[in-house]
Design an enzyme around this catalytic site. Structure first.
Site: not given
Ligand code: CP
Length: 267
Positions: A11, A88
Site C-alpha cells: 500500500t 481498507h
Molecule cells: N494488502 C496490503 O495492505 O498490504 P501491505 O500491508 O503490504 O500494504
C-alpha cells in the site's frame, strides 16, 4: 504525504508510485523516527503535517476510526490506507478492478472470502464493495475468527472449506492477523492449514476456472499453499498488486487531480 503507523509493503509503495506517476512530490513520513516517538499525538502530528499544505495525506493506523478522526482535523484530502480492523477501501477497489478485468463484470459472481474474517479490514471493505458491484459474498473460516452477526452484512457464512468454496468464482484468502489478536484463536498453525489453508485439494471444490486472490502479505503454509499461490493460470495475486497502482492513481486524481496549474502539474 504518506503517514503509516503500521507496517506496509504494497500500500505505501504503490501510493508513492501512483503519486509520482501523476507528477506529485511524495513525502514518506517515517513514524519510527518522528516525534510520535516523543509522545506527540496522532492529531497533533496530522495538524503539523497539514500546516505544510499537502494536497493529500494517506494514512494507515492500527486504531479503527483513526483515519476518519484525523480527516476532521485537516483541510486536505485524506485517504484511508487501512485503519485497524475497520476498512481498507483502496484494497477493495483494486480487488474489484482485478476481478472485472478477468471476468468483465462482478454481477452475479460468487466470491468466497476465507480465513481470519474477524480481524480483517480487507474483508469488511470487500464485503461492502463486492455486493455494491452485484457479486454474492460468502465468508468462510472457523467460528473463532468470525465476527459476531457477520450475516447482517448480507453474506453467507460457512465454517468449512468444502461447502464454502462450492461453485465459487473467486477464492480470496486472508492472512491470520496475529498483530490484532489477543490470545490464541486457532489450536495450531498446522491444524489451521489442514482445515482452512488453500491447497490444490480444497481448490477442487470451487469452479474449475475460479481465480485465487490474496491481498498480501501471504503466509505460505499457513493460509495458502505455494502450489496454488504460484499457479499462473489461477492466481491473480501479482495482478492485484499491479492494479493497486492504477486504483491509487485514480483515487489521487479524483481527489486532487483538479488542482492543476497551466503546465498540467498538481498545483
Ligand atoms: N494488502 C496490503 O495492505 O498490504 P501491505 O500491508 O503490504 O500494504
Amino acid at each position: 504525504m504518506n503517514l503509516f503507523f503500521e507496517n506496509s509493503t504494497r500500500t505505501r509503495t504503490s501510493f508513492e508510485v501512483a503519486a509520482k506517476r501523476l507528477g506529485a512530490d511524495v513525502i514518506n513520513m517515517d513514524v519510527a523516527t518522528s516525534s510520535v516517538r516523543k509522545g506527540e499525538t496522532l492529531l497533533d502530528t496530522a495538524m503539523t503535517l497539514n500546516a505544510m499544505r499537502p494536497d493529500a495525506i494517506v494514512v494507515r493506523h492500527h486504531e479503527s476510526g483513526a483515519v476518519n478522526l484525523l480527516s476532521q482535523k485537516v483541510n486536505c484530502a485524506v485517504i484511508n490506507a487501512g485503519d485497524g480492523q475497520h476498512e481498507h477501501p483502496t484494497q477493495a477497489l483494486l480487488d474489484a478492478l482485478t476481478i472485472r478485468r478477468r471476468r468483465g463484470s462482478l454481477e452475479g459472481l460468487l466470491v468466497a472470502i476465507c480465513g481470519d474474517i474477524m480481524h480483517s479490514r480487507v474483508a469488511r471493505s470487500n464485503i461492502h464493495l463486492l455486493q455494491i458491484m452485484g457479486a454474492r459474498v460468502r465468508v468462510v473460516g472457523p467460528p473463532t475468527l468470525m465476527p459476531t452477526d457477520v450475516e447482517k452484512m448480507g453474506v453467507e457464512v460457512h465454517y468449512n472449506m468444502k461447502s464454502g468454496l462450492k461453485d465459487v468464482d473467486i477464492v480470496m484468502m486472508l492472512r491470520l492477523q496475529t498483530e490484532r489478536m489477543q490470545g490464541s484463536f486457532v489450536p495450531s498453525i498446522s491444524e489451521y492449514f489442514h482445515f482452512f489453508g488453500l491447497d490444490r485439494a480444497k481448490l477442487q471444490y470451487a469452479k474449475p476456472d475460479a481465480l485465487i486472490m490474496h491481498p498480501g502479505p501471504m503466509n505460505r503454509g499457513v493460509e495458502i499453499d505455494s502450489e496454488v499461490a504460484d499457479d499462473l493460470d489461477r492466481s491473480v495475486i501479482h495482478e492485484q498488486v499491479e492494479m493497486g497502482v492504477t486504483v491509487r492513481m485514480a483515487c489521487l486524481d479524483a481527489l486532487i487531480g483538479g488542482q492543476r496549474n497551466q503546465f498540467g502539474n498538481l498545483a
